[in-house]
Design a protein around this motif. Sequence first.
Motif, PDB file in Angstrom:
ATOM      1  N   HIS A 126      34.817  50.623   8.527  1.00  0.00           N
ATOM      2  CA  HIS A 126      34.005  51.358   9.498  1.00  0.00           C
ATOM      3  C   HIS A 126      33.865  50.518  10.760  1.00  0.00           C
ATOM      4  O   HIS A 126      33.471  49.355  10.686  1.00  0.00           O
ATOM      5  CB  HIS A 126      32.620  51.651   8.897  1.00  0.00           C
ATOM      6  CG  HIS A 126      31.672  52.302   9.849  1.00  0.00           C
ATOM      7  ND1 HIS A 126      31.668  53.649  10.085  1.00  0.00           N
ATOM      8  CD2 HIS A 126      30.703  51.788  10.633  1.00  0.00           C
ATOM      9  CE1 HIS A 126      30.735  53.927  10.981  1.00  0.00           C
ATOM     10  NE2 HIS A 126      30.130  52.815  11.315  1.00  0.00           N
ATOM     11  N   VAL A 127      34.189  51.117  11.893  1.00  0.00           N
ATOM     12  CA  VAL A 127      34.029  50.448  13.184  1.00  0.00           C
ATOM     13  C   VAL A 127      33.259  51.393  14.099  1.00  0.00           C
ATOM     14  O   VAL A 127      33.638  52.545  14.269  1.00  0.00           O
ATOM     15  CB  VAL A 127      35.397  50.101  13.825  1.00  0.00           C
ATOM     16  CG1 VAL A 127      35.208  49.505  15.210  1.00  0.00           C
ATOM     17  CG2 VAL A 127      36.189  49.153  12.940  1.00  0.00           C
ATOM     18  N   ASP A 128      32.162  50.899  14.668  1.00  0.00           N
ATOM     19  CA  ASP A 128      31.399  51.672  15.644  1.00  0.00           C
ATOM     20  C   ASP A 128      31.171  50.792  16.862  1.00  0.00           C
ATOM     21  O   ASP A 128      30.373  49.857  16.836  1.00  0.00           O
ATOM     22  CB  ASP A 128      30.061  52.125  15.063  1.00  0.00           C
ATOM     23  CG  ASP A 128      29.283  53.035  16.008  1.00  0.00           C
ATOM     24  OD1 ASP A 128      29.710  53.208  17.178  1.00  0.00           O
ATOM     25  OD2 ASP A 128      28.239  53.574  15.587  1.00  0.00           O
ATOM     26  N   LEU A 129      31.917  51.081  17.917  1.00  0.00           N
ATOM     27  CA  LEU A 129      31.779  50.373  19.185  1.00  0.00           C
ATOM     28  C   LEU A 129      31.338  51.356  20.274  1.00  0.00           C
ATOM     29  O   LEU A 129      31.600  51.153  21.453  1.00  0.00           O
ATOM     30  CB  LEU A 129      33.104  49.705  19.582  1.00  0.00           C
ATOM     31  CG  LEU A 129      33.667  48.670  18.613  1.00  0.00           C
ATOM     32  CD1 LEU A 129      35.045  48.206  19.054  1.00  0.00           C
ATOM     33  CD2 LEU A 129      32.727  47.492  18.464  1.00  0.00           C
ATOM     34  N   SER A 130      30.645  52.412  19.873  1.00  0.00           N
ATOM     35  CA  SER A 130      30.254  53.457  20.804  1.00  0.00           C
ATOM     36  C   SER A 130      29.196  52.969  21.793  1.00  0.00           C
ATOM     37  O   SER A 130      28.519  51.964  21.564  1.00  0.00           O
ATOM     38  CB  SER A 130      29.735  54.678  20.039  1.00  0.00           C
ATOM     39  OG  SER A 130      28.580  54.341  19.286  1.00  0.00           O
TER      40      SER A 130
END
Length: 146
Positions: A126-130
Amino acid sequence: TWLAYGSVQGMFSFTFEEQSPYIRPDQLSVIKGLYDTCCWPTQRLMPAGWRWEEHKATLSDDTDVKPYCDWLAPTGWDNFTTNDCERMDNVFCDEEGYIKRLEIYEAGLDCNLPDARIDLLTHVMHVDLSANKLRGPLPASILALP
């Protein structure tokens, strides 16, 4: 193991802590690259005591864009002297030291999305760079991750 020689009186309390997940050196170098490229250039300009919530209250528009990166602030990377994954904000590792989740959203990251060594995050799920200012195409190595 605890040994007592002679008599022991009074109440004693013991706490046994589980070892925190560590972060593998190759995984740590990817995170360091992300910090150096996307965070440090603006974080080093951040005024002492600057807080996003206080700054946001003064804005009339565009309240989702931070002028400074506050990930790992106020100490920054230089004071991060451990390989303990739990001490690194928004980075989560498995028991073998591989990064499983990267959640650095709304942190003020500002850069062209680096492709350097991102392929080393082979176990990320999971990657969240928002809500950051990331530009450029997604690197092919990110698209190839599981």
